[in-house]
Design a protein around this motif. Structure first.
Motif, mmCIF file in Angstrom:
data_model
loop_
_atom_site.group_PDB
_atom_site.id
_atom_site.type_symbol
_atom_site.label_atom_id
_atom_site.label_comp_id
_atom_site.label_asym_id
_atom_site.label_seq_id
_atom_site.Cartn_x
_atom_site.Cartn_y
_atom_site.Cartn_z
ATOM 1 N N THR A 134 0.797 -1.228 0.000
ATOM 2 C CA THR A 134 0.000 0.000 0.000
ATOM 3 C C THR A 134 0.829 1.278 0.000
ATOM 4 N N TYR A 135 2.144 1.132 0.162
ATOM 5 C CA TYR A 135 3.015 2.314 0.138
ATOM 6 C C TYR A 135 3.118 2.849 -1.288
ATOM 7 N N SER A 136 3.289 4.154 -1.438
ATOM 8 C CA SER A 136 3.253 4.755 -2.774
ATOM 9 C C SER A 136 4.565 4.644 -3.547
ATOM 10 N N TRP A 137 5.688 4.341 -2.884
ATOM 11 C CA TRP A 137 6.990 4.132 -3.512
ATOM 12 C C TRP A 137 7.361 5.253 -4.480
ATOM 13 N N PRO A 138 7.522 6.469 -3.989
ATOM 14 C CA PRO A 138 7.912 7.566 -4.885
ATOM 15 C C PRO A 138 9.266 7.331 -5.543
ATOM 16 N N GLY A 139 10.137 6.534 -4.908
ATOM 17 C CA GLY A 139 11.429 6.213 -5.509
ATOM 18 C C GLY A 139 11.427 4.932 -6.311
ATOM 19 N N ASN A 140 10.249 4.303 -6.422
ATOM 20 C CA ASN A 140 10.037 3.127 -7.250
ATOM 21 C C ASN A 140 10.959 1.961 -6.903
ATOM 22 N N VAL A 141 11.418 1.200 -7.916
ATOM 23 C CA VAL A 141 12.149 -0.044 -7.667
ATOM 24 C C VAL A 141 13.453 0.215 -6.926
ATOM 25 N N ARG A 142 14.106 1.324 -7.238
ATOM 26 C CA ARG A 142 15.361 1.634 -6.541
ATOM 27 C C ARG A 142 15.104 1.840 -5.046
ATOM 28 N N GLN A 143 14.031 2.540 -4.703
ATOM 29 C CA GLN A 143 13.703 2.753 -3.299
ATOM 30 C C GLN A 143 13.327 1.428 -2.633
ATOM 31 N N LEU A 144 12.586 0.583 -3.353
ATOM 32 C CA LEU A 144 12.201 -0.719 -2.811
ATOM 33 C C LEU A 144 13.431 -1.567 -2.497
ATOM 34 N N GLU A 145 14.378 -1.604 -3.423
ATOM 35 C CA GLU A 145 15.596 -2.394 -3.204
ATOM 36 C C GLU A 145 16.376 -1.876 -1.992
ATOM 37 N N ASN A 146 16.531 -0.561 -1.891
ATOM 38 C CA ASN A 146 17.263 0.014 -0.758
ATOM 39 C C ASN A 146 16.556 -0.262 0.560
ATOM 40 N N ALA A 147 15.216 -0.199 0.539
ATOM 41 C CA ALA A 147 14.452 -0.458 1.763
ATOM 42 C C ALA A 147 14.625 -1.909 2.209
ATOM 43 N N VAL A 148 14.554 -2.834 1.246
ATOM 44 C CA VAL A 148 14.714 -4.250 1.589
ATOM 45 C C VAL A 148 16.097 -4.507 2.173
ATOM 46 N N ARG A 149 17.113 -3.928 1.567
ATOM 47 C CA ARG A 149 18.481 -4.163 2.042
ATOM 48 C C ARG A 149 18.673 -3.600 3.457
ATOM 49 N N ARG A 150 18.113 -2.415 3.713
ATOM 50 C CA ARG A 150 18.218 -1.839 5.057
ATOM 51 C C ARG A 150 17.504 -2.706 6.080
ATOM 52 N N LEU A 151 16.350 -3.248 5.706
ATOM 53 C CA LEU A 151 15.595 -4.092 6.626
ATOM 54 C C LEU A 151 16.340 -5.391 6.917
ATOM 55 N N VAL A 152 16.985 -5.955 5.899
ATOM 56 C CA VAL A 152 17.769 -7.167 6.109
ATOM 57 C C VAL A 152 18.905 -6.902 7.108
ATOM 58 N N LEU A 153 19.520 -5.727 6.996
ATOM 59 C CA LEU A 153 20.638 -5.383 7.863
ATOM 60 C C LEU A 153 20.203 -5.047 9.289
ATOM 61 N N THR A 154 19.021 -4.437 9.434
ATOM 62 C CA THR A 154 18.622 -3.915 10.753
ATOM 63 C C THR A 154 17.600 -4.776 11.488
ATOM 64 N N SER A 155 16.977 -5.718 10.799
ATOM 65 C CA SER A 155 15.947 -6.524 11.448
ATOM 66 C C SER A 155 16.542 -7.371 12.567
ATOM 67 N N ARG A 156 15.775 -7.487 13.668
ATOM 68 C CA ARG A 156 16.275 -8.206 14.843
ATOM 69 C C ARG A 156 15.962 -9.698 14.784
#
Length: 460
Positions: free
Chosen positions: A324-346
């Motif tokens: 449901t997120y609007s992804w203003p940065g599109n696929v590049r933003q999605l990839e960066n978000a996933v990578r950050r979550l992989v690194l920071t998830s507990r």
């Protein structure tokens, strides 16, 4: 329909449904789960059309296409595949498949394509299979998606890659415009030659065009964000395209904005616009292909794991927030978000709260209120106002013909109903509920607006 269809798929449900549907349509059907059996039927002269899956227990359907073309020149083969990547579409095109559909597919759409194949059988034998992909390509491009918008883009890429036309690639920031351009080059006849990307700064100096042509050496020249280049440099580009020298490159360009509108407003030269728009490809935003978000997310999670990071997955709540997120940065933003979550998830499972920390709180209605042609932050009302002003401007000092109000309402109402029907699979009760109107009102509007309703049946 009249003819014999050969169906090859290892999924019994798909074989049964296709057999029933094609038989009801008047066709004879031979169905099998084996490529070996399919090829025996082809050699025996059976069948007027072939519908084949790619990954079969005893082989790859795409690899059989050259053999089918050799044994039965002109026999149309419709390829269906759950491997929804641009590579599959390109390989199907290179192997001269008659058509290609991703799984899950719309049964009525496949029936229509089969009918067309029966009516327009090819008479010329297929050419020899194309060469293997360029060195360094592992067949796992990040251009994945099973939505109609992405599949249409894949087919267009496959058609234009060897057409030697100039190509304009449009789309918002982060959608993958440069990646599309690079893909066209990597699978074209120029794949062994350089692929060079330039901006206006590279062409600003007097000797800039000559230096660029010396670098590209007859390969592919991609001009990044053509709409941002100043007029003087645009004039140099026109001269370079008209007189490229002995080793003429293939010219391609990208643009975030509406280049046709920029031309009308005088920000882009007409002669440059028409020289670069031999073929125009639009890369859809994530808001235009919401159903691909989960597929892309899985791809980026798997890539992170291959890169040595921890194995992670999204919880159901987290997946819904991604959708449901609007992804203003599109696929590049999605990839960066996933990578950050992989690194920071507990933990192994990424929670909704962790996603919220990365993305922030985003209203679910925002994707509907955003418009792409006028920029990422343009509201729907502003987009309508812009188009209306342009409509009046086209009439100069005169006024448009009478009856403007119902004409404009029809222009907005028809796509609203069509897209909502598509989203609800043609279910008019769900569509009326989603629109907030009476079902009888919806039926009347469908008739008045001459909207075609198709109930979709999805097959995995």
């Amino acid at each position: 329909m009249d003819g014999t269809v050969l169906v090859a798929d290892d999924d019994r449900t798909i074989r049964t449904v296709l057999t029933q549907a094609l038989t009801r349509a008047g066709c004879k059907v031979h169905a099998t789960s084996s490529l070996t059996t399919l090829m025996r039927w082809v050699v025996e002269g059976k069948g007027d059309v072939v519908i084949s899956d790619v990954m079969m227990p005893d082989g790859n359907g795409l690899e059989m296409l050259p053999k089918i073309a050799e044994d039965r020149p002109g026999l149309p083969v419709i390829v269906i595949s759950a491997q929804n990547t641009i590579m599959t579409a390109i390989q199907a095109a290179e192997a001269e498949a008659y058509d290609y559909l991703p799984k899950p597919f719309d049964l009525p759409d496949l029936m229509k394509r089969t009918s067309k194949a029966l009516e327009t059988r090819r008479h010329a034998p297929a050419p020899a299979p194309a060469e293997e992909p360029a060195p360094g390509e592992d067949g796992e491009l990040p251009l994945v998606g099973r939505t109609p918008a992405m599949q249409a883009l894949y087919r267009l890429v496959a058609k234009v890659m060897n057409a030697d036309l100039p190509v304009l690639v449009t789309g918002e920031s982060g959608t993958g415009k440069s990646l599309i351009a690079r893909t066209i080059h990597d699978f074209s006849d120029r794949r062994t030659l350089p692929f060079v990307t330039v901006t206006g700064a590279d062409l600003r100096e007097l000797e800039g065009p000559q230096r660029v042509l010396a670098r590209v050496k007859g390969g592919t020249l991609l001009i990044d964000e053509i709409g941002d280049i100043e007029d003087e440099v645009q004039a140099r580009l026109v001269r370079m395209i008209d007189a490229p020298g002995e080793h003429a490159p293939r010219f391609m360009a990208t643009s975030q904005g509406d280049l046709a509108r920029a031309m009308e407003e005088g920000r882009v030269r007409r002669d440059l616009y028409y020289r670069l728009t031999g073929a125009t490809l639009h890369v859809p935003s994530l808001r235009e292909r919401v159903e691909d978000i989960a597929l892309l997310t899985e791809h980026f999670l798997a890539r992170a794991e291959r890169d040595g990071l921890a194995r992670r997955q999204l919880s159901e709540d987290a997946q819904e927030l991604f959708r449901t997120y609007s992804w203003p940065g599109n696929v590049r933003q999605l990839e960066n978000a996933v990578r950050r979550l992989v690194l920071t998830s507990r933990a192994d499972e990424i929670t909704r709260s962790e996603v919220e920390q990365i993305l922030g709180d985003q209203p679910e209605t925002e994707p509907v209120l955003r418009g792409q042609a006028g920029g990422e932050n343009e509201k729907l009302s502003a987009s309508v106002a812009r188009h209306l002003r342009r409509y009046f401007d086209l009439h100069g000092s005169a006024l448009p013909p009478p009856g403007l109000y119902p004409r404009i309402l029809r222009e907005v109402e028809a796509p609203l109903i069509e897209i909502t029907l598509e989203a609800t699979g043609g279910n008019q009760a769900k569509c009326a509920d989603l629109l907030g109107i009476n079902r009888n009102t919806l039926r009347k509007k469908i008739n008045d607006l001459e909207i075609q309703v198709t109930r979709r049946r999805k097959l995995m």
